[in-house]
Design an enzyme around this catalytic site. Structure first.
Site, PDB file in Angstrom:
ATOM      1  N   GLY A 125       0.807  -1.216   0.000  1.00 57.50           N
ATOM      2  CA  GLY A 125       0.000   0.000   0.000  1.00 57.50           C
ATOM      3  C   GLY A 125       0.839   1.264   0.000  1.00 57.50           C
ATOM      4  O   GLY A 125       2.076   1.231  -0.062  1.00 57.50           O
ATOM      5  N   ILE A 166       1.450   3.795   2.348  1.00 58.68           N
ATOM      6  CA  ILE A 166       2.383   3.985   3.461  1.00 58.68           C
ATOM      7  C   ILE A 166       3.328   2.794   3.578  1.00 58.68           C
ATOM      8  O   ILE A 166       4.539   2.952   3.780  1.00 58.68           O
ATOM      9  CB  ILE A 166       1.625   4.213   4.779  1.00 58.68           C
ATOM     10  CG1 ILE A 166       0.820   5.514   4.712  1.00 58.68           C
ATOM     11  CG2 ILE A 166       2.585   4.246   5.966  1.00 58.68           C
ATOM     12  CD1 ILE A 166      -0.037   5.784   5.945  1.00 58.68           C
ATOM     13  N   ASP A 187      -3.327 -12.525   5.566  1.00 61.75           N
ATOM     14  CA  ASP A 187      -4.570 -11.790   5.754  1.00 61.75           C
ATOM     15  C   ASP A 187      -4.635 -11.424   7.231  1.00 61.75           C
ATOM     16  O   ASP A 187      -4.319 -12.250   8.096  1.00 61.75           O
ATOM     17  CB  ASP A 187      -5.766 -12.664   5.357  1.00 61.75           C
ATOM     18  CG  ASP A 187      -7.070 -11.898   5.367  1.00 61.75           C
ATOM     19  OD1 ASP A 187      -7.460 -11.383   6.444  1.00 61.75           O
ATOM     20  OD2 ASP A 187      -7.723 -11.818   4.314  1.00 61.75           O
ATOM     21  N   ALA A 245      -1.403  -2.296   7.641  1.00 62.47           N
ATOM     22  CA  ALA A 245      -2.569  -2.813   6.926  1.00 62.47           C
ATOM     23  C   ALA A 245      -3.876  -2.474   7.638  1.00 62.47           C
ATOM     24  O   ALA A 245      -4.068  -2.803   8.806  1.00 62.47           O
ATOM     25  CB  ALA A 245      -2.458  -4.326   6.759  1.00 62.47           C
ATOM     26  N   SER A 246      -4.765  -1.795   6.911  1.00 66.37           N
ATOM     27  CA  SER A 246      -6.095  -1.456   7.412  1.00 66.37           C
ATOM     28  C   SER A 246      -6.873  -0.884   6.247  1.00 66.37           C
ATOM     29  O   SER A 246      -6.314  -0.114   5.458  1.00 66.37           O
ATOM     30  CB  SER A 246      -6.012  -0.426   8.542  1.00 66.37           C
ATOM     31  OG  SER A 246      -7.275  -0.215   9.137  1.00 66.37           O
ATOM     32  N   TYR A 298     -14.539   4.768   9.197  1.00 63.31           N
ATOM     33  CA  TYR A 298     -13.070   4.806   9.168  1.00 63.31           C
ATOM     34  C   TYR A 298     -12.522   5.308  10.500  1.00 63.31           C
ATOM     35  O   TYR A 298     -11.646   4.687  11.108  1.00 63.31           O
ATOM     36  CB  TYR A 298     -12.576   5.690   8.020  1.00 63.31           C
ATOM     37  CG  TYR A 298     -11.069   5.793   7.969  1.00 63.31           C
ATOM     38  CD1 TYR A 298     -10.293   4.705   7.574  1.00 63.31           C
ATOM     39  CD2 TYR A 298     -10.414   6.975   8.334  1.00 63.31           C
ATOM     40  CE1 TYR A 298      -8.902   4.785   7.538  1.00 63.31           C
ATOM     41  CE2 TYR A 298      -9.040   7.066   8.300  1.00 63.31           C
ATOM     42  CZ  TYR A 298      -8.282   5.976   7.897  1.00 63.31           C
ATOM     43  OH  TYR A 298      -6.909   6.056   7.868  1.00 63.31           O
ATOM     44  N   LYS A 340     -10.297   3.051  13.179  1.00 64.52           N
ATOM     45  CA  LYS A 340      -8.928   3.425  13.556  1.00 64.52           C
ATOM     46  C   LYS A 340      -8.827   3.717  15.050  1.00 64.52           C
ATOM     47  O   LYS A 340      -7.825   3.382  15.697  1.00 64.52           O
ATOM     48  CB  LYS A 340      -8.466   4.631  12.747  1.00 64.52           C
ATOM     49  CG  LYS A 340      -8.376   4.394  11.242  1.00 64.52           C
ATOM     50  CD  LYS A 340      -7.431   3.257  10.863  1.00 64.52           C
ATOM     51  CE  LYS A 340      -5.985   3.616  10.977  1.00 64.52           C
ATOM     52  NZ  LYS A 340      -5.096   2.554  10.415  1.00 64.52           N
ATOM     53  N   PRO A 353      -0.970   9.780  11.666  1.00 67.05           N
ATOM     54  CA  PRO A 353      -0.721  10.763  10.608  1.00 67.05           C
ATOM     55  C   PRO A 353      -2.008  11.483  10.227  1.00 67.05           C
ATOM     56  O   PRO A 353      -3.096  10.917  10.310  1.00 67.05           O
ATOM     57  CB  PRO A 353      -0.218   9.907   9.428  1.00 67.05           C
ATOM     58  CG  PRO A 353      -0.029   8.517   9.965  1.00 67.05           C
ATOM     59  CD  PRO A 353      -0.912   8.405  11.157  1.00 67.05           C
TER      60      PRO A 353
END
Length: 339
Positions: A11, A13, A60, A81-82, A166, A170, A193
């Protein structure tokens, strides 16, 4: 030679974290959905030193055993990963996720739990969990004149009631990470971030890159020549990756860290872009001004972190978009995503 695993290595990041770790001499394990998928992961294999020191693992976040295999022999894990919905930077978070429990919440929260359990089993010395400014800022108590630090948390009840899946995912994942660390005496550091911008290493577009492209392309905007004048915090992807590695390597790092460099309105950001790269289809009308509390990165700065000038970020990003063909008409906006 120390081994570090990066989850979600392919991904936005994750790719930069892998690149920086390789440049610093680490052996890197990277978890990806499919190591043979060249479209999503081929760029990782082209990184300098990847041939001799990068090992990709099929994993996974909901598969504990696959994580155990990836973490074996690693002294550190950087958990990136998210799921990040393509519209995460828009003004209607959560609106277009058909099944938020399955698509957003479980992978983020249960995935983080699995990562930490696997780290414990592998006797990993230190874990850096990449959270988000969304775990800090979504709270009706915060006013626009406030400066938020690491003691500030998104209100879970509010995020749930407004369907900001989201932010909810998080926040709960980061809380779980810090609580797990206390319960199991594990060294876990989290980083939050703000909106991450800058050049991409991966070939597939990510959410915050779409936001920046919407400043330059009319097809990314819901109302043509106009945009809402939203005040947003930004940080360069390269500065984020450097912060992640700093937190991993610094023996004094602890708890959570906000990572943000600049806060600008849409109008201010567009003005800087247009000054450096005139001629693109920038919005001409800016509606109202939506203000929010600002993020304070003082804790991270005291640890030795620095960030590059915004002008450097803009120049490098637009060059990257031009080379990738993203500024051509009709690319790369999905029909369902506008800002």
């Amino acid at each position: 030679m120390k081994r570090v695993c990066v989850t979600g290595a392919g991904g936005y990041i994750g790719s930069w974290a892998v690149k920086l770790l390789l440049s610093k001499g680490y052996v890197v394990h990277g978890t990806v959905r499919d190591p043979c998928d060249e479209t999503k992961n081929g760029h990782l294999k082209k990184l300098e030193h990847a041939e001799e020191r990068l090992h990709l693992f099929k994993a996974d976040m909901l598969d504990y055993e696959s994580l155990c295999a990836a973490f074996a022999g690693c002294s550190g894990v950087i958990h990136v990963a998210s799921p990040v919905p393509l519209h995460v930077a828009s003004t209607v978070p959560g609106l277009r996720i058909p099944n938020p429990q399955v698509e957003q919440l479980d992978p983020a929260i249960l995935g983080t739990q699995n990562v930490l359990k696997a780290c414990s089993k592998a006797k990993v010395e230190k874990v850096v969990v990449v959270s988000s400014g969304a775990a800090v800022m979504v709270n009706p108590k915060w006013t626009s004149d406030m400066e938020l630090d690491e003691s500030c948390w998104t209100d879970i009840v509010h995020a749930n009631s407004t369907q900001n899946w989201y932010a909810l995912s998080k926040t709960k994942a980061e809380m779980e990470a810090l609580n797990f660390a206390k319960r199991h005496d594990m060294k876990v550091v989290t980083i939050c971030p703000s909106i991450v911008i800058g050049p991409m290493l991966q070939s597939t577009i990510n959410a915050t890159s779409l936001l920046l492209l919407s400043y330059m392309k009319e097809e990314g905007r819901a109302r043509g020549d106009s945009m809402e004048n939203i005040k947003r915090p930004y940080v360069d992807i390269r500065d984020v990756s450097e912060a992640i590695i700093l937190l991993y390597e610094n023996l004094e790092s602890n708890g959570r860290y906000i990572c943000s460099a600049y806060t600008l309105t849409t109008k201010e950001f567009v003005a800087k872009m247009e000054c450096l790269y005139p001629g693109y289809n920038y919005p001409k009308i800016f509606r109202g001004q939506t203000s929010s509390a600002s993020l304070n990165s003082g804790k991270l700065l005291k640890l030795g972190w620095n960030y590059r000038p915004l002008e450097e970020t803009i120049v490098d990003t637009i060059k990257n978009y031009e080379e990738a063909g993203f500024l051509e008409k009709g690319k790369p906006f999905p029909s369902t995503v506008t800002f």
